[in-house]
Design a protein around this motif. Structure first.
Motif, mmCIF file in Angstrom:
data_model
loop_
_atom_site.group_PDB
_atom_site.id
_atom_site.type_symbol
_atom_site.label_atom_id
_atom_site.label_comp_id
_atom_site.label_asym_id
_atom_site.label_seq_id
_atom_site.Cartn_x
_atom_site.Cartn_y
_atom_site.Cartn_z
ATOM 1 N N LEU A 40 15.031 14.557 26.578
ATOM 2 C CA LEU A 40 16.337 15.155 26.335
ATOM 3 C C LEU A 40 17.438 14.542 27.200
ATOM 4 N N GLU A 41 17.070 13.587 28.069
ATOM 5 C CA GLU A 41 18.034 12.920 28.944
ATOM 6 C C GLU A 41 18.761 13.938 29.823
ATOM 7 N N LEU A 42 18.002 14.815 30.478
ATOM 8 C CA LEU A 42 18.582 15.835 31.344
ATOM 9 C C LEU A 42 18.785 15.293 32.748
ATOM 10 N N ASN A 43 19.779 15.852 33.452
ATOM 11 C CA ASN A 43 19.936 15.493 34.856
ATOM 12 C C ASN A 43 19.017 16.371 35.709
ATOM 13 N N GLN A 68 17.533 14.451 14.917
ATOM 14 C CA GLN A 68 16.881 13.149 14.836
ATOM 15 C C GLN A 68 15.448 13.247 14.315
ATOM 16 N N GLY A 69 14.994 14.465 14.025
ATOM 17 C CA GLY A 69 13.647 14.657 13.512
ATOM 18 C C GLY A 69 12.618 14.960 14.571
ATOM 19 N N GLY A 70 13.054 15.160 15.805
ATOM 20 C CA GLY A 70 12.116 15.368 16.898
ATOM 21 C C GLY A 70 11.322 16.652 16.800
ATOM 22 N N GLU A 71 11.843 17.629 16.032
ATOM 23 C CA GLU A 71 11.107 18.902 15.936
ATOM 24 C C GLU A 71 9.778 18.741 15.227
ATOM 25 N N HIS A 72 9.620 17.667 14.439
ATOM 26 C CA HIS A 72 8.350 17.455 13.740
ATOM 27 C C HIS A 72 7.203 17.200 14.720
ATOM 28 N N PHE A 73 7.542 16.719 15.900
ATOM 29 C CA PHE A 73 6.509 16.353 16.863
ATOM 30 C C PHE A 73 5.885 17.573 17.529
ATOM 31 N N PHE A 74 6.607 18.699 17.577
ATOM 32 C CA PHE A 74 6.122 19.877 18.292
ATOM 33 C C PHE A 74 5.535 20.889 17.319
ATOM 34 N N ILE A 93 20.864 22.275 27.702
ATOM 35 C CA ILE A 93 19.515 22.001 27.176
ATOM 36 C C ILE A 93 19.436 22.379 25.711
ATOM 37 N N GLN A 94 20.003 23.514 25.352
ATOM 38 C CA GLN A 94 19.988 23.947 23.946
ATOM 39 C C GLN A 94 20.714 22.937 23.055
ATOM 40 N N ARG A 95 21.835 22.412 23.543
ATOM 41 C CA ARG A 95 22.568 21.417 22.748
ATOM 42 C C ARG A 95 21.756 20.131 22.593
ATOM 43 N N ARG A 96 21.073 19.721 23.648
ATOM 44 C CA ARG A 96 20.246 18.518 23.559
ATOM 45 C C ARG A 96 19.080 18.735 22.590
ATOM 46 N N LEU A 97 18.546 19.946 22.579
ATOM 47 C CA LEU A 97 17.483 20.263 21.625
ATOM 48 C C LEU A 97 17.996 20.152 20.197
ATOM 49 N N LEU A 98 19.225 20.585 19.980
ATOM 50 C CA LEU A 98 19.811 20.491 18.646
ATOM 51 C C LEU A 98 19.939 19.023 18.223
#
Length: 526
Positions: free
Chosen positions: A123-126, A192-198, A182-187
């Motif tokens: 998620l590229e978080l600090n 980008q289709g990342g939810e398919h991985f979880f 974090i919620q915005r990065r999750l969105l």
């Protein structure tokens, strides 16, 4: 020779000893010089030797190994000239995977398995946001909330935001602003289709290590054409897979041949913009996973794409041509030449820029563990097709897969979302229910035995990569003291008891951390 793989030949044959294949390796070279064909030749060789393989197909043309090669007199003559007397076109036993579930079996992990460290990287978080995410995972662990998919993660983040002041007191300062980021990065990741991985069914490592009845290793091909468009997701996923192998496989020492060989294509993406702490953990995995019987082979354009500490661990090397038109490129050529054991008959620096397509400089580890002198060699052609499969051919192979039907249907069982949103008693709207084990497959089309049912995770793991697997409710020394005070282990029986245990755990954690700080302080003052 059954104890080695023929890579090619120059003045002498170039063979990769299976007993030294877990010392890792490197395939490097400019675009169009033959790296993918070399990867395919190696993957087929490992498969014939009974070693399962996992490789990423970033351009789509590696899938052809699942079909026999097309007759080509030039390739046949080349194979005979290089010493492969029994060369014949044949397919490899391939299993196709795809994070997005389009070109292979869906490849999933649960949010808990990914853990806060790798998820923060994705998620590229600090540092502050990563700390807030770690607190959410810790709270989920302590309160028994399963984190399986995207909606579970969103639910626990909302739960932490609602209890921000209380959570800050018990776990450390957390702000709604960090949680909102974090919620915005999750969105963005979801778009980008990342939810398919979880989600579930989550990948079981044994399914990457299948053998055919005649002893050939499965070649697991990850369709990465779409995945590579999200480089951070691609690198984080493969890093997660390495961490899973590192954590779950037992120590076996040196074997006659590896248990699994892992090819990491576009390897420079793993280290691009990665924080130093993460790079150090990757270095740890590369250094120690050898004793788990796993060989890692990095595929990249330039050896300098990899950190020097990782490059130093790669004993088997295949260097295709590099271009040297600029001063920076000339420096890279000199650096690549210096990584080989010198050969008095070969000027390595000049040879790197003069190699033709299908030629490479090869150096592999010998039986005593020392690298062989570098040899200019022509690479052996693969036995499978060079080029991609058609959609019909891929569908037919997937239909015959020993994993057909097992990962293809998603499962949505009761987890953090249902518990926190109050839907625990509501019927599930999506997918079949799972309560104790994954659905059992029918007979293996390869003729092997059906894999046994595997247990489902009941308590999420709070952190991953790469480390010794933590205890079920790992909270460090403070968590250990808290467990002693509460006698934690059974199910919660009521709100009062839960509050009492939470308070006891908090006191225990604070007491344990105070003791730990005192011990570390006394050590550092010496």
């Amino acid at each position: 020779m059954t104890d080695s793989i023929l890579l090619g030949a120059g003045e002498t044959p170039c063979r990769l000893l299976l007993s030294r294949a877990n010392r890792h390796g490197l395939i490097a070279g400019a675009t169009g010089t033959g790296k993918t064909v070399t990867l395919q030749t190696l993957a087929e060789g490992f498969s014939r030797a009974g070693v399962p393989v996992f490789c990423a197909d970033v351009k789509g043309d590696l899938s052809g190994l699942a079909e026999p090669g097309r007759p080509n007199p030039k390739l046949e003559q080349r194979a005979q000239a290089l010493g492969e007397a029994d060369f014949a076109y044949e397919p490899s036993p391939a299993v196709f995977w795809d994070v997005f579930g389009q070109l292979g079996h869906p490849l999933r992990a649960t949010v808990a398995e990914m853990g806060p460290v790798l998820l923060a990287r994705m998620l590229e978080l600090n540092e502050t946001q990563e700390g807030a995410l770690a607190i959410a995972f810790a709270l989920a662990d302590d309160e028994g909330h399963l984190l399986l998919d995207f909606k579970d993660l969103r639910a626990i983040l909302s739960h932490v935001a609602e209890r921000a002041s209380e959570v800050s007191t018990a776990y450390g300062h957390v702000t709604k602003a960090s949680l909102g980021t974090i919620q915005r990065r999750l969105l963005l990741l979801e778009q980008q289709g990342g939810e398919h991985f979880f989600g579930e069914p989550a990948l079981t490592l044994q399914d990457l290590m299948l053998l055919t009845p005649d002893g050939r290793g499965a070649v697991n091909v990850l369709a990465a054409e779409k995945l590579i468009a999200s480089p951070r997701l691609y690198a984080t996923f493969l890093l997660w897979l390495l961490s899973e192998l590192f954590e779950e496989l037992p120590e076996v020492g040196d074997l006659e041949k590896p248990k699994l060989v892992f090819f990491f294509d576009e390897a420079h993406l793993l280290f691009r913009d990665a924080p130093r702490a993460l790079v150090e953990k990757v270095e740890t995995v590369v250094r120690l996973i050898r004793s788990k019987g796993v060989g890692i082979y990095f595929v990249t354009q330039n050896p300098l794409d990899l950190p020097a500490t990782v490059l130093g661990q790669l004993g088997n090397r295949v260097q295709h041509a590099l271009r040297a038109f600029t001063p920076a490129e000339q420096k890279a050529v000199r650096a690549a030449a210096e990584t080989f054991r010198p050969n008095p008959k070969l000027r390595v620096e000049e040879a790197i820029t003069a190699l033709g397509v299908g030629e490479a400089l090869v150096s592999t580890l010998q039986a005593d563990g020392t690298p062989s002198m570098v040899e200019r060699a022509r690479i052996l052609p693969p036995r499978g097709r060079i080029g991609p499969l058609t959609a019909e051919e891929r569908a037919a192979i997937m239909g015959r897969s020993p994993l057909a039907g097992h990962y293809d249907t998603p499962v949505d069982r009761e987890s953090a979302y249902e518990g926190l949103v109050g839907r625990a008693a509501a019927p599930q709207a999506e997918g079949p229910q799972r309560t104790g084990s994954a659905p059992v497959r029918g007979g293996n089309p390869w003729g092997g035995a059906t894999l046994p049912p595997r247990p489902l995770p009941q308590v999420p793991r709070s952190s991953r990569i790469p480390q010794i697997p933590p205890r079920e409710n790992d909270g460090g020394l403070g968590g250990m003291v808290g467990d002693i005070l509460t006698g934690r282990g059974g199910r919660r029986e009521g709100v009062v008891e839960s509050m009492a245990k939470s308070a006891a755990r908090s006191m225990g954690r604070q007491l344990g951390n105070a003791v730990l700080r005192g011990v570390l302080g006394s050590i550092l003052k010496r």
